[in-house]
Write a protein that holds these residues in place. Structure first.
Motif, PDB file in Angstrom:
ATOM      1  N   THR A   1       0.837  -1.195   0.000  1.00  0.00           N
ATOM      2  CA  THR A   1       0.000   0.000   0.000  1.00  0.00           C
ATOM      3  C   THR A   1       0.872   1.246   0.000  1.00  0.00           C
ATOM      4  N   ARG A   2       0.264   2.347  -0.389  1.00  0.00           N
ATOM      5  CA  ARG A   2       0.976   3.630  -0.443  1.00  0.00           C
ATOM      6  C   ARG A   2      -0.026   4.720  -0.106  1.00  0.00           C
ATOM      7  N   TYR A   3       0.426   5.724   0.656  1.00  0.00           N
ATOM      8  CA  TYR A   3      -0.469   6.773   1.110  1.00  0.00           C
ATOM      9  C   TYR A   3       0.137   8.152   0.895  1.00  0.00           C
ATOM     10  N   ALA A   4      -0.740   9.105   0.694  1.00  0.00           N
ATOM     11  CA  ALA A   4      -0.313  10.495   0.727  1.00  0.00           C
ATOM     12  C   ALA A   4       0.045  10.849   2.166  1.00  0.00           C
ATOM     13  N   ASP A   5       1.012  11.727   2.325  1.00  0.00           N
ATOM     14  CA  ASP A   5       1.431  12.105   3.675  1.00  0.00           C
ATOM     15  C   ASP A   5       0.279  12.677   4.496  1.00  0.00           C
ATOM     16  N   SER A   6      -0.634  13.342   3.829  1.00  0.00           N
ATOM     17  CA  SER A   6      -1.728  14.015   4.535  1.00  0.00           C
ATOM     18  C   SER A   6      -2.715  13.053   5.178  1.00  0.00           C
ATOM     19  N   VAL A   7      -2.712  11.793   4.733  1.00  0.00           N
ATOM     20  CA  VAL A   7      -3.674  10.826   5.279  1.00  0.00           C
ATOM     21  C   VAL A   7      -3.000   9.664   5.986  1.00  0.00           C
ATOM     22  N   LYS A   8      -1.691   9.603   5.920  1.00  0.00           N
ATOM     23  CA  LYS A   8      -0.958   8.481   6.517  1.00  0.00           C
ATOM     24  C   LYS A   8      -1.250   8.395   8.005  1.00  0.00           C
ATOM     25  N   GLY A   9      -1.566   7.181   8.459  1.00  0.00           N
ATOM     26  CA  GLY A   9      -1.894   6.969   9.860  1.00  0.00           C
ATOM     27  C   GLY A   9      -3.353   7.161  10.195  1.00  0.00           C
ATOM     28  N   ARG A  10      -4.115   7.740   9.265  1.00  0.00           N
ATOM     29  CA  ARG A  10      -5.546   7.952   9.496  1.00  0.00           C
ATOM     30  C   ARG A  10      -6.409   7.134   8.539  1.00  0.00           C
ATOM     31  N   PHE A  11      -5.940   6.966   7.321  1.00  0.00           N
ATOM     32  CA  PHE A  11      -6.693   6.237   6.297  1.00  0.00           C
ATOM     33  C   PHE A  11      -6.048   4.880   6.047  1.00  0.00           C
ATOM     34  N   THR A  12      -6.883   3.904   5.700  1.00  0.00           N
ATOM     35  CA  THR A  12      -6.395   2.572   5.364  1.00  0.00           C
ATOM     36  C   THR A  12      -7.081   2.082   4.099  1.00  0.00           C
ATOM     37  N   ILE A  13      -6.287   1.723   3.114  1.00  0.00           N
ATOM     38  CA  ILE A  13      -6.828   1.154   1.885  1.00  0.00           C
ATOM     39  C   ILE A  13      -6.741  -0.368   1.974  1.00  0.00           C
ATOM     40  N   SER A  14      -7.758  -1.019   1.455  1.00  0.00           N
ATOM     41  CA  SER A  14      -7.771  -2.483   1.468  1.00  0.00           C
ATOM     42  C   SER A  14      -8.592  -2.964   0.268  1.00  0.00           C
ATOM     43  N   ARG A  15      -8.612  -4.270   0.095  1.00  0.00           N
ATOM     44  CA  ARG A  15      -9.383  -4.827  -1.014  1.00  0.00           C
ATOM     45  C   ARG A  15      -9.818  -6.241  -0.681  1.00  0.00           C
ATOM     46  N   ASP A  16     -10.912  -6.647  -1.315  1.00  0.00           N
ATOM     47  CA  ASP A  16     -11.413  -8.009  -1.205  1.00  0.00           C
ATOM     48  C   ASP A  16     -11.581  -8.506  -2.638  1.00  0.00           C
ATOM     49  N   ASN A  17     -10.634  -9.287  -3.108  1.00  0.00           N
ATOM     50  CA  ASN A  17     -10.685  -9.733  -4.497  1.00  0.00           C
ATOM     51  C   ASN A  17     -11.856 -10.673  -4.771  1.00  0.00           C
ATOM     52  N   ALA A  18     -12.323 -11.368  -3.751  1.00  0.00           N
ATOM     53  CA  ALA A  18     -13.480 -12.254  -3.929  1.00  0.00           C
ATOM     54  C   ALA A  18     -14.744 -11.451  -4.190  1.00  0.00           C
ATOM     55  N   LYS A  19     -14.768 -10.216  -3.709  1.00  0.00           N
ATOM     56  CA  LYS A  19     -15.947  -9.358  -3.885  1.00  0.00           C
ATOM     57  C   LYS A  19     -15.726  -8.273  -4.937  1.00  0.00           C
TER      58      LYS A  19
END
Length: 123
Positions: A58-76
């Motif tokens: 994963t990779r985040y913009a500095d402005s959201v790091k530590g507050r936002f989390t990206i994830s995915r569910d490939n089955a869905k």
């Protein structure tokens, strides 16, 4: 044709949380990275977060790091953006997109885009 549909936006008070979803059509979802961008009024589209095809990178913009989390569910065939500790500066239309460059932070690293979901954070 690939379609991406965001959902989960809304109005929230500062300090609150929202979880955005990005549902995609097609059977190739698990072959591509995904990304989230946002556009605030009067501003350029801004990179928020990216995730590779497996979800392991994963990779985040500095402005959201530590507050936002990206994830995915490939089955869905769905990508997510968990947003915590929201502030009024996070107010924007949020877009998900399919990546052609893993971990890309520029809009042209992505080929298909959703129509966006509005996130408004009140103070």
């Amino acid at each position: 044709q690939v379609q991406l549909v965001e959902s989960g936006g809304g109005l929230v008070q500062a300090g609150g949380s929202l979880r955005l979803s990005c549902a995609t059509s097609g059977r190739t979802f698990s072959s591509y990275g995904m990304g989230w961008f946002r556009r605030a009024p009067g501003k350029e589209r801004q990179f928020v977060a990216a995730i590779n095809w497996s979800g392991g990178v994963t990779r985040y913009a500095d402005s959201v790091k530590g507050r936002f989390t990206i994830s995915r569910d490939n089955a869905k065939n769905t990508a997510y953006l968990q947003m915590n500790s929201l502030s009024p500066e996070d107010t924007a239309v949020y877009y998900c997109a399919r990546g052609i460059v893993t971990g890309g932070i520029r809009p042209y690293d992505y080929d298909y885009w959703g129509q966006g979901t509005q996130v408004t954070v009140s103070s």
